[in-house]
Motif scaffolding. Structure first.
Motif, PDB file in Angstrom:
ATOM      1  N   GLY A  21       0.840  -1.194   0.000  1.00 36.05           N
ATOM      2  CA  GLY A  21       0.000   0.000   0.000  1.00 36.05           C
ATOM      3  C   GLY A  21       0.873   1.240   0.000  1.00 36.05           C
ATOM      4  N   THR A  63      -0.479  -1.701   5.941  1.00 32.86           N
ATOM      5  CA  THR A  63      -1.927  -1.925   5.897  1.00 32.86           C
ATOM      6  C   THR A  63      -2.429  -2.676   7.133  1.00 32.86           C
ATOM      7  N   THR A  83      -7.745  -2.696  -5.048  1.00 33.46           N
ATOM      8  CA  THR A  83      -6.768  -1.604  -5.129  1.00 33.46           C
ATOM      9  C   THR A  83      -6.295  -1.363  -6.559  1.00 33.46           C
ATOM     10  N   TRP A 123      -4.883   4.893   0.668  1.00 33.79           N
ATOM     11  CA  TRP A 123      -3.720   4.024   0.437  1.00 33.79           C
ATOM     12  C   TRP A 123      -3.871   2.719   1.208  1.00 33.79           C
ATOM     13  N   ALA A 124      -3.692   1.607   0.526  1.00 35.14           N
ATOM     14  CA  ALA A 124      -3.805   0.294   1.159  1.00 35.14           C
ATOM     15  C   ALA A 124      -3.205  -0.742   0.222  1.00 35.14           C
TER      16      ALA A 124
END
Ligand SMILES: Cc1cc2nc3c(=O)[nH]c(=O)nc-3n(C[C@H](O)[C@H](O)[C@H](O)COP(=O)(O)O)c2cc1C
Length: 356
Positions: A180, A239, A265, A323-324
């Motif tokens: 991430g 994450t 994602t 964000w991940a």
């Protein structure tokens, strides 16, 4: 000494486990302190912080623990190509109106001094320094070393890992494409630097003598022990701590993380102008349609800041940079220290199960 023990003695931690720095909201002094108190290495993501904020946050960590902790910043990057901001302003105008914000304006180039950030880090009481997007100058590396900070550099490829080691760094973080957040790439193209953790870690381990920390998609004992089997001395998890109680991500972000699917994602320049992996959402999809009209880093980051700040306040996950990593669904809620204890116990269980 085995690689994990060597890393622990270098970092002065109980476990070879690093909580990834997560600049821009998720990193908090409480998260860093709780991970360090539980025996890992807590980190502050200070890429966007002023020297004063770095010192303030460090004091907050120190008020909670005497254990070692680290501070991370971004390296300076070359200016990207100039891009007409018109299409991005057009895209943002209705979103700003929707959020009750004034119309977006052409952003000025953010002023940030890596040198000033490093000066603050030298006075912060942190025991480790880490960097992504490249490397500091030789003089900066030397100053950090003289001050006794363990220097940790991020690599997305073997070439980058060799460069990190040759620059005097004591630890390499091998960041796989599952990870991430921003890609660390600083040599060659982002696309070709998308090497998965499983492929990257053993190649980096073979190429450098310093301990290698695996990052990207590691969420539990299975991932940790797999990284060990690949030769990693330790692991860096971002994450896995995103939904923890002490993480500064807003509730809508935490909910999106635990509800994510494996294919949720995408790597995008939509929010910052630099490729980063996050949960796809309305803004990511809309900006991606604009392709080359996305401004360069850090201008795109400055341009989208007002939207992201207002969306965070309003709990609007569809307009946030989420964000991940690709294994987000495995993230657990609860106190960060409990997550560290669970990770340690789970890795012990997995190691035992492999021997039975
Ligand atoms: C929300 C978030 C923010 C991040 N911010 C930073 C950062 O400021 N500096 C950095 O070096 N890495 C940053 N990273 C990347 C991590 O260091 C690490 O490579 C990544 O979290 C590992 O993959 P995982 O997320 O699957 O654990 C970030 C990652 C996430 C998820």
């Amino acid at each position: 000494m085995r690689a994990p023990a060597r890393l622990c003695s270098l970092l002065r931690t109980e476990y070879p486990l690093v909580a990834a720095p997560m600049a821009g909201g998720p990193s908090t002094p409480a998260l860093a302190a709780e991970v360090s108190r539980a025996g890992g290495l807590g980190f502050l993501g200070c890429a966007y912080s002023t020297p004063e904020q770095i010192l303030e946050w460090s004091r907050e960590v120190r008020a909670r623990t005497d254990r070692p902790f680290g501070i991370n910043v971004f390296a300076d990057v070359p200016d990207g190509p100039p891009v007409d901001p018109g299409p991005m302003l057009e895209l943002l105008r209705p979103i700003h109106a929707e959020l009750g914000l004034p119309p977006p304006e052409v952003p000025g180039m953010p002023t940030r001094s890596l040198d000033a950030q490093i000066e603050a880090i030298l006075q912060s009481g942190a025991s480790a320094f880490s960097i992504t997007f490249g490397l500091p100058s030789a003089a900066q590396v030397a100053r950090l070393g003289h001050a006794g900070l363990v220097r940790i550099g991020t690599a997305n490829t073997v070439d980058e890992a060799r460069r990190v080691e040759a620059s005097g760094f004591e630890v390499v973080v091998a960041q796989g494409s599952e990870a991430g957040g921003h890609r660390g790439t600083f040599i060659g193209s982002f696309e070709r630097g998308l090497v998965g953790t499983m492929a990257l870690v053993p190649q980096v381990v073979d190429a450098v003598k310093v301990p290698v920390v695996a990052a990207g998609g590691i969420m539990d004992g299975r991932g940790w022990v797999a990284a060990e089997a690949l030769g990693a001395a330790g692991v860096q998890l971002g994450t896995a701590f995103l939904a923890s109680d002490e993480c500064g991500a807003v509730p809508a972000y935490k909910e999106a993380v635990v509800a994510a699917t494996d294919d949720a994602t995408a790597i995008t320049r939509a929010f910052s102008g630099r490729p980063a992996r996050g949960l796809a959402n309305r803004f990511l999809d809309a900006a991606e349609l604009q392709g080359e009209n996305i401004l360069s880093y850090p201008l795109q980051n400055a341009l989208t800041r007002q939207m992201r700040t207002a969306a965070a306040r309003a709990g609007r996950a569809e307009l946030l940079s989420l964000w991940a990593g690709q294994a987000a669904r495995l993230a657990r809620r609860g106190p960060a220290a409990e997550i560290v204890r669970w990770l340690v116990a789970d890795a012990t269980r997995v190691r035992a199960s492999l021997q039975s």
